[in-house]
Enzyme design. Sequence first.
Site, PDB file in Angstrom:
ATOM      1  N   ASP A 144      21.291 -33.362 -48.778  1.00  0.00           N
ATOM      2  CA  ASP A 144      20.011 -34.073 -48.840  1.00  0.00           C
ATOM      3  C   ASP A 144      19.936 -35.069 -47.689  1.00  0.00           C
ATOM      4  OD1 ASP A 144      17.509 -35.185 -49.888  1.00  0.00           O
ATOM      5  OD2 ASP A 144      18.067 -34.143 -51.713  1.00  0.00           O
ATOM      6  N   TRP A 194       9.078 -26.883 -60.479  1.00  0.00           N
ATOM      7  CA  TRP A 194       9.384 -28.277 -60.836  1.00  0.00           C
ATOM      8  C   TRP A 194       8.148 -29.148 -60.929  1.00  0.00           C
ATOM      9  CZ3 TRP A 194       9.147 -32.820 -57.653  1.00  0.00           C
ATOM     10  CH2 TRP A 194       8.742 -32.601 -56.333  1.00  0.00           C
ATOM     11  N   HIS A 228      14.400 -32.561 -46.455  1.00  0.00           N
ATOM     12  CA  HIS A 228      15.602 -33.209 -47.006  1.00  0.00           C
ATOM     13  C   HIS A 228      16.823 -32.913 -46.125  1.00  0.00           C
ATOM     14  CE1 HIS A 228      13.787 -34.869 -50.609  1.00  0.00           C
ATOM     15  NE2 HIS A 228      13.117 -33.735 -50.756  1.00  0.00           N
ATOM     16  N   GLU A 270      19.586 -40.622 -57.443  1.00  0.00           N
ATOM     17  CA  GLU A 270      19.262 -41.892 -56.766  1.00  0.00           C
ATOM     18  C   GLU A 270      19.778 -43.075 -57.584  1.00  0.00           C
ATOM     19  OE1 GLU A 270      17.101 -39.402 -57.220  1.00  0.00           O
ATOM     20  OE2 GLU A 270      15.630 -39.283 -55.606  1.00  0.00           O
ATOM     21  N   ASP A 289      11.518 -27.795 -50.927  1.00  0.00           N
ATOM     22  CA  ASP A 289      10.584 -28.793 -51.452  1.00  0.00           C
ATOM     23  C   ASP A 289      10.342 -29.914 -50.444  1.00  0.00           C
ATOM     24  OD1 ASP A 289      13.283 -29.563 -51.763  1.00  0.00           O
ATOM     25  OD2 ASP A 289      12.693 -31.176 -53.108  1.00  0.00           O
ATOM     26  N   GLU A 290       9.242 -30.581 -50.634  1.00  0.00           N
ATOM     27  CA  GLU A 290       8.962 -31.866 -49.996  1.00  0.00           C
ATOM     28  C   GLU A 290       9.327 -31.890 -48.508  1.00  0.00           C
ATOM     29  OE1 GLU A 290       9.342 -34.882 -53.735  1.00  0.00           O
ATOM     30  OE2 GLU A 290      11.227 -34.366 -52.758  1.00  0.00           O
ATOM     31  N   TYR A 319      13.383 -33.014 -66.388  1.00  0.00           N
ATOM     32  CA  TYR A 319      13.956 -33.976 -65.440  1.00  0.00           C
ATOM     33  C   TYR A 319      14.704 -35.051 -66.224  1.00  0.00           C
ATOM     34  CZ  TYR A 319      12.535 -32.208 -60.932  1.00  0.00           C
ATOM     35  OH  TYR A 319      12.442 -31.451 -59.786  1.00  0.00           O
ATOM     36  N   PHE A 320      16.013 -34.920 -66.227  1.00  0.00           N
ATOM     37  CA  PHE A 320      16.816 -35.837 -67.035  1.00  0.00           C
ATOM     38  C   PHE A 320      17.178 -37.112 -66.259  1.00  0.00           C
ATOM     39  CE2 PHE A 320      18.522 -31.903 -69.543  1.00  0.00           C
ATOM     40  CZ  PHE A 320      17.274 -31.751 -70.138  1.00  0.00           C
ATOM     41  N   ARG A 332      22.598 -37.851 -53.119  1.00  0.00           N
ATOM     42  CA  ARG A 332      22.246 -39.275 -53.213  1.00  0.00           C
ATOM     43  C   ARG A 332      23.475 -40.092 -53.600  1.00  0.00           C
ATOM     44  NH1 ARG A 332      17.585 -36.471 -54.291  1.00  0.00           N
ATOM     45  NH2 ARG A 332      16.068 -36.877 -52.622  1.00  0.00           N
ATOM     46  N   TRP A 374      18.791 -35.797 -60.718  1.00  0.00           N
ATOM     47  CA  TRP A 374      18.753 -36.385 -59.371  1.00  0.00           C
ATOM     48  C   TRP A 374      19.470 -37.723 -59.453  1.00  0.00           C
ATOM     49  CZ3 TRP A 374      17.312 -32.954 -55.956  1.00  0.00           C
ATOM     50  CH2 TRP A 374      16.499 -31.895 -56.377  1.00  0.00           C
TER      51      TRP A 374
HETATM   52  C1  ACM Z   1      12.353 -32.047 -56.444  1.00  0.00           C
HETATM   53  O1  ACM Z   1      12.418 -32.729 -57.476  1.00  0.00           O
HETATM   54  N1  ACM Z   1      12.051 -32.613 -55.286  1.00  0.00           N
HETATM   55  C2  ACM Z   1      12.577 -30.619 -56.458  1.00  0.00           C
END
Ligand code: ACM
Length: 598
Positions: free
Chosen positions: A184, A385, A256, A462, A318-319, A410-411, A155, A460
Amino acid sequence: MLRFFSTILFFQFIFFKSFSQTTIPFAKESTTSETKIPIDSLSYIFTNTQELKDELETFNTFLKNANQKPLSVKENDKNTVILILDKNAKEEEYHIQLKRSNVEITGSESGVFYGLMSLFQWMTQSAEKEKIVLKDNIHDYPNFSWRGLHLDVGRHFFPTGFIKKYIDILAMHKMNTFHWHLTDDQGWRIEIKKYPLLTAVGSKRKESILEKNFDPYIGDKTPVEGFYTQEQIKDIVKYAALRHVTIVPEIEMPGHAQAALAAYPEFSCDKEPTEVWTQWGVSEKIFCSKDETIQFLKDVLDEVMELFPSQYIHIGGDEAPKNAWKKCPACQRNMKINHLKNENELQSYFIEQIDEYVTSKGKSIIGWDEILEGGLAQNAAVMSWRGEQGGIEAAKQHHHAVMSPGGYCYFDHYQDSSKSEPLAFGGFTPIEKVYAYNPIPKTLNPSEAQYILGAQGNLWSEYLQVSSQVEYMALPRMCALSEVLWTGEHRPGYENFKTRLKHHFNTLDKYQIYYSRVIYNIKADEKTTAKGKEIRLIAPFKEGQIFYTLDNNHPTTHSTFYQANSAIILPKNTTLKAQYFENNQAKSKIFIIKNENE
Ligand code: ACM
Ligand code: ZN
């Protein structure tokens, strides 16, 4: 001579506040030594063992980076740190013993390194006019083998200098795994020689979504680009190895994948041209399950496995929305031929092929917990997660798991309820909650619990545009996680941790690491009475003071002193501004409560 030495000590005690050694993470076992060694008396460092020369040099590099004088490398009979290799010691285990004026660090190579990281903290954790005196012998070893921190460079891109600093931050907290999220939808960041467009096209996007303007979409008109060459990656892998940090690379599949598909649209289902995504969220553009894509990913992984010596390769998982697969003749044919009932089973089939390939190269895959859906590949480990359930299921199926549940790990979530925090993903994961985390879910029996390798904090990016913001979100929550993972159930409790963290902030300051001061927050009890709001303030530590104003001015130490437990009556249309001070220095953010007219 002895009298002379004690005179020096005596003067030190008069002019300096002295305190004994503490570390983060907290050491497992310590016993009071007969010897006391002021940390400043240590001038030399020495080892007879070739295998420990790297650890010695790396330790001195840490001191230099913290603007401290490195220890002289010299055999000396006093004031010396002596490094001793114990071939029978367990990985990561070490002993520190105070012997006359010398400090002996004994252990395996990684153990001696961790002993040196404790020493590094002692040498950097005092504020002005403070002295640390070593008083304890230590025997220390970790609770978990996977003590991880992740960074999403997809990101936003972070330069190699920062990646090295991030690895230093891990190492100084005895964390041993850096999960490098390299690809990603919004960027492909690793050079792959066989597919040069992955970086030529996939590492550049024209802009990013501005803040959270999803609908209608507003872009920030600021291009983002960057990738790591294979030479840079080799250099970073070597750098990490010297700090006993393993890098686990992540190549996302089948979802992703939009940046990769912008470079090579032929590996998507519809083969339509696309661009590197400028939005956050979950893109519909995923890899097609056809054989050509699987071969492409095997080729990519060949180069990845060559670069990274780690046992685990993270393959994402994931996703991955399945709409494209539902419409794709190749994917539907794949399902029919292989007797797969639905697209989840097709995802499992996809991951199984990758699992087989990676396993055939002597490595193992790890993936996000969605890889359980439709059946877990034979040798796969799971990174949990979406809560703890994925880790629980994996362990029950006798597969390894790493815990990284959003609510604790998740920081990129907010760490402070204050409205003045910089924009973040959302959520609220305060440091107290991280400190209270137990990576072993209660529902697992002891034989299942063995499959939990440890836990990991995720960042993450973003909303993390610059490296100082990454540091701010990581710290001090990662300090708390390091203690969960290293000290485990032996950790002495949050209040004790918070006090050690104050000293630890001196180390972070000297290393120019940015961090949140959320532990200094003022808390309040609030009641509405006939006279107005009645407020009682709670100071974060006993040794400081709260000062406040009711006239909208910023508090100073000349403002009204807050008497502990007293009630402040806040009349209508008035604002209380309070701040916590230690030694005349403001430590907290300004705490604000308004009593507005309805
Ligand atoms: C994730 O937070 N999509 C693994
Ligand atoms: Zn397809």
